[in-house]
Each structure stands twice: as C-alpha cells, then as structure tokens.
Motif scaffolding. Sequence first.
Motif, mmCIF file in Angstrom:
data_model
loop_
_atom_site.group_PDB
_atom_site.id
_atom_site.type_symbol
_atom_site.label_atom_id
_atom_site.label_comp_id
_atom_site.label_asym_id
_atom_site.label_seq_id
_atom_site.Cartn_x
_atom_site.Cartn_y
_atom_site.Cartn_z
ATOM 1 N N ASP A 1 0.891 -1.157 0.404
ATOM 2 C CA ASP A 1 0.432 0.108 -0.134
ATOM 3 C C ASP A 1 0.729 1.176 -0.260
ATOM 4 O OD1 ASP A 1 1.037 -0.064 2.181
ATOM 5 O OD2 ASP A 1 -0.907 -0.611 3.850
ATOM 6 N N LEU A 2 2.197 0.997 -0.092
ATOM 7 C CA LEU A 2 3.034 2.368 -0.061
ATOM 8 C C LEU A 2 3.254 3.193 0.736
ATOM 9 C CD1 LEU A 2 2.507 3.792 -4.023
ATOM 10 C CD2 LEU A 2 3.833 3.047 -3.254
ATOM 11 N N GLN A 3 2.733 2.361 2.008
ATOM 12 C CA GLN A 3 2.921 2.751 3.332
ATOM 13 C C GLN A 3 4.502 2.331 4.278
ATOM 14 O OE1 GLN A 3 0.051 1.747 6.388
ATOM 15 N NE2 GLN A 3 0.053 3.462 7.337
ATOM 16 N N ASP A 4 4.772 1.727 3.385
ATOM 17 C CA ASP A 4 6.393 1.247 3.770
ATOM 18 C C ASP A 4 7.421 2.056 2.321
ATOM 19 O OD1 ASP A 4 5.959 -0.080 5.566
ATOM 20 O OD2 ASP A 4 5.836 -1.949 4.554
ATOM 21 N N PRO A 5 8.105 3.147 2.307
ATOM 22 C CA PRO A 5 7.897 3.714 0.667
ATOM 23 C C PRO A 5 9.769 2.584 -0.232
ATOM 24 C CG PRO A 5 9.542 5.445 2.699
ATOM 25 C CD PRO A 5 8.125 3.896 3.007
ATOM 26 N N PRO A 6 9.549 2.473 -0.804
ATOM 27 C CA PRO A 6 10.660 1.809 -1.713
ATOM 28 C C PRO A 6 11.372 2.411 -1.280
ATOM 29 C CG PRO A 6 8.741 1.165 -2.998
ATOM 30 C CD PRO A 6 8.319 2.491 -2.359
ATOM 31 N N GLU A 7 11.900 3.478 -1.464
ATOM 32 C CA GLU A 7 13.426 4.397 -1.749
ATOM 33 C C GLU A 7 13.834 3.393 -0.741
ATOM 34 O OE1 GLU A 7 10.046 5.956 -1.843
ATOM 35 O OE2 GLU A 7 9.929 5.631 -4.032
ATOM 36 N N VAL A 8 13.897 2.757 0.378
ATOM 37 C CA VAL A 8 14.238 3.105 1.777
ATOM 38 C C VAL A 8 14.991 2.058 0.883
ATOM 39 C CG1 VAL A 8 14.302 2.294 3.786
ATOM 40 C CG2 VAL A 8 12.536 3.936 2.927
ATOM 41 N N ILE A 9 15.038 1.225 0.121
ATOM 42 C CA ILE A 9 15.215 -0.279 0.229
ATOM 43 C C ILE A 9 16.588 -0.262 -0.950
ATOM 44 C CG2 ILE A 9 15.430 -2.591 -1.337
ATOM 45 C CD1 ILE A 9 12.442 -2.112 -1.525
ATOM 46 N N PRO A 10 17.508 1.061 -1.063
ATOM 47 C CA PRO A 10 18.963 1.165 -1.308
ATOM 48 C C PRO A 10 19.416 0.839 -0.060
ATOM 49 C CG PRO A 10 17.297 1.956 -2.902
ATOM 50 C CD PRO A 10 17.126 2.018 -1.824
ATOM 51 N N GLU A 11 18.955 1.505 1.224
ATOM 52 C CA GLU A 11 19.597 2.001 2.535
ATOM 53 C C GLU A 11 19.384 0.470 2.630
ATOM 54 O OE1 GLU A 11 20.743 4.576 3.647
ATOM 55 O OE2 GLU A 11 20.588 4.263 5.902
ATOM 56 N N LEU A 12 19.148 0.139 3.285
ATOM 57 C CA LEU A 12 18.165 -1.114 3.829
ATOM 58 C C LEU A 12 19.390 -1.889 2.753
ATOM 59 C CD1 LEU A 12 14.329 -2.272 3.589
ATOM 60 C CD2 LEU A 12 16.272 -1.134 5.548
ATOM 61 N N ILE A 13 20.106 -2.401 1.899
ATOM 62 C CA ILE A 13 21.097 -2.900 0.935
ATOM 63 C C ILE A 13 22.120 -2.586 1.386
ATOM 64 C CG2 ILE A 13 21.736 -3.725 -0.844
ATOM 65 C CD1 ILE A 13 19.637 -3.661 -2.429
ATOM 66 N N ARG A 14 22.253 -1.164 1.519
ATOM 67 C CA ARG A 14 23.793 -0.684 2.437
ATOM 68 C C ARG A 14 24.569 -1.540 3.694
ATOM 69 N NH1 ARG A 14 23.116 4.123 -0.214
ATOM 70 N NH2 ARG A 14 21.841 5.022 1.024
#
Length: 338
Positions: free
Chosen positions: A108-121
């Motif tokens: 539902d886009l409550q979790d912004p996908p834009e955070v994913i690169p940070e998680l991967i780091r």
Amino acid sequence: MQNPDHDPAGRFAPRVLSVIVPAYNEQEVLPEFHRRLSEVIALLPMSAEIVYVNDGSTDGTLQVIQDLRKHDARVTIIDLSRNFGKEIALTAGLDHAQGDAVVVIDADLQDPPEVIPELIRHWEKGYDVVYAKRTAREGETFMKKATAHVFYVVMQSLARVKIPADTGDFRLLSRRAVDSLKQIREQHRFMKGLFAWIGYPQMAVPYRRDPRFAGETKWNYWRLWNFALEGFTSFTIAPLKAAGYMGMLIAMAAFFYAAIIVFKTLMFGDPVRGYPTMMVTMLFLGGVQLLAIGILGEYVGRMFNESKNRPLYLTNSYSPAKSILEYEERDKRVSLGL
Ligand code: UDP
Ligand code: MG
C-alpha cells in the motif's frame, strides 16, 4: 562481522534481491507500487525478483499482477488458494523467494520503496536483518499509535525476545536469516516476533511511514487485539504464571480472612451477617477463575491448532520470475564452461 551468505568480493554469480509483497485486495495501489518499486530497483547494482503473493483477494488483484508479469520478467506470482492473512502470505513469499537478500514490504506504499537501497547498504556491511523503524506515522489515529505503544511496552517487559518497537514487517533479510525463518513452521506466526527470535546481527534504519496510497486498511481494533494476543501467547507464558500467582495470593488472603472470621465468631458469637462480604468474595473469585480458565484456553486452543499439523497454506499456482529462470540457465551454462 562477516556474514557467510554473501561474498563482498562478488564472484561471477549474480546477486539477486527478492522483494516480497503480500497483497490482499490491493488493485488500486499495485500499478503505482510497481512503478515506484521498479524505479528504485533499476538503480541497484543487482538483479531483482518481485514476489507478489496474492492472499485470496476478491477484487482484481490477481489480474493486475498477472498483467505486470506480462510486461516485467522480474515478477513472480504466488497465488494462495484463499485468504490466509498477512503473516502466512509473507511466509509463502519467504518459502519461494530465491534472492540472496529478501526485502519484505507492504503493497500500500506505506513503506516507501526508496528506503530499500539503504537497507541493502547495511546488508552489505554484514547485517542479517535490517529493519525499517518508523519515525513518523502519517495518517494514523492517535488511538492506534497509543495502543501500539502499550503493546510494545508490555511485550518487551514480558517476553524474553526483544521485539523492536515502531517496527512493521518492512525489512531486509539475508539468505541465512530467510533459511532460518523457513525452519519455523508453527501455525500461529507472529512474524515480528519470529524476525527477532532468529537473532543474528540486526540493525535499524529510520524512515517515515506514509499514509496508505489508496484502498483500505484491513486492520480494525478487533483484528489488532487478536494480533496482540497472538504476540503474547506466541512469545511468553507470563499470563499463565500470573494466573498461578494470583491464585496463590488470593488463597493466602482467604486463609487470613478465615482466621479473622473464626476469631470473631469465638469472641462475639455468630449473628447472621456478612451477606455483602460473601457476595463480593464469591463474585470476585468466580471472575478470577473464569479469567484464569480463559487464559488457559488461549494457550490450549493454540496447542490444538499446532497439533493438527496442517500445511501453513495452499497455492493455486506459483509462477517464478522469468528473469530468474534465465539466470539459472546462464548459471548452468557458466558452470558447464559454455
Ligand atoms: N495483507 C494480506 N493479507 C491480509 C491482510 C493484509 O496480504 O489478510 C497485506 C496487504 O495487502 C498489505 C499488507 O498486508 O500489503 C498490510 O496491510 P494493511 O495496509 O491493511 O495493514 P496496515 O498497514 O494498516 O497495518
Ligand atoms: Mg497499510
């Protein structure tokens, strides 16, 4: 803190990210979700698989993800045979995900996908579980935030496993963490607890939780209460112990009270009095007993469900991403030296 799952030197083997998206009646958001997720994934230095788990949706969700799969070779579809609930949908996703790292995210886009690169780091630094921690919850009522807070405070003081507060299911898991989770086959799955239970190096990344993009939340207070109950009963037997201690205290108090009554009767005779005291005592004890039986029931019921040993879910179909199939082909060719 080197994690055997991944090889920072990066051999020729391609590293794959799996993104698991449980979806229950999300036809309005999915196209926009897919667009935003694709934008993020395009910038990553690894290939990806997007695992949509259709959790028995009654709207056009399945059709929407099938259309997405036609145009995007990275889409995997798991179609569950009915609505099993988010926790099970996630489990189905984890069982089928092929990636070296797996991200779990809401549709539902409550979790912004834009955070994913940070998680991967952080995963690349060697963390096995990188969970996104909410700093702000937009579009949620004060009541919901307050009850969530109480839940975490009680949970943290009762359970031996420390479940981080203000954390949803949005997180990245290493292959090792996913394989560990796959070994847990209990029916009553409080995922947040299980994520914490597996241990391994864990790390928090703060993010802003957005309001739902479209569609409706599937959670009401009754469901949330049951969710909390699941959390408590899956991770602590403190309520059972509490019932025991309460019984002991009341028994002790009753003993002293009996002594007082005997003493008074001997000293002052026995005029018939004390009807209110008796009623209060009886009602109180009756209530405490019912409560204790109810608590027992919660645990016994769960034992009943576990002992049936049913499969966690059934699927109508599993359609793996075409891109993954291609990779497997290429891997095979590489290992054959072609
Ligand atoms: N979901 C699911 N099965 C369910 C209920 C929810 O797969 O029975 C999915 C839903 O499609 C969404 C995610 O779980 O991707 C979170 O649901 P929701 O937004 O309703 O929960 P909230 O954000 O309000 O906690
Ligand atoms: Mg939501």
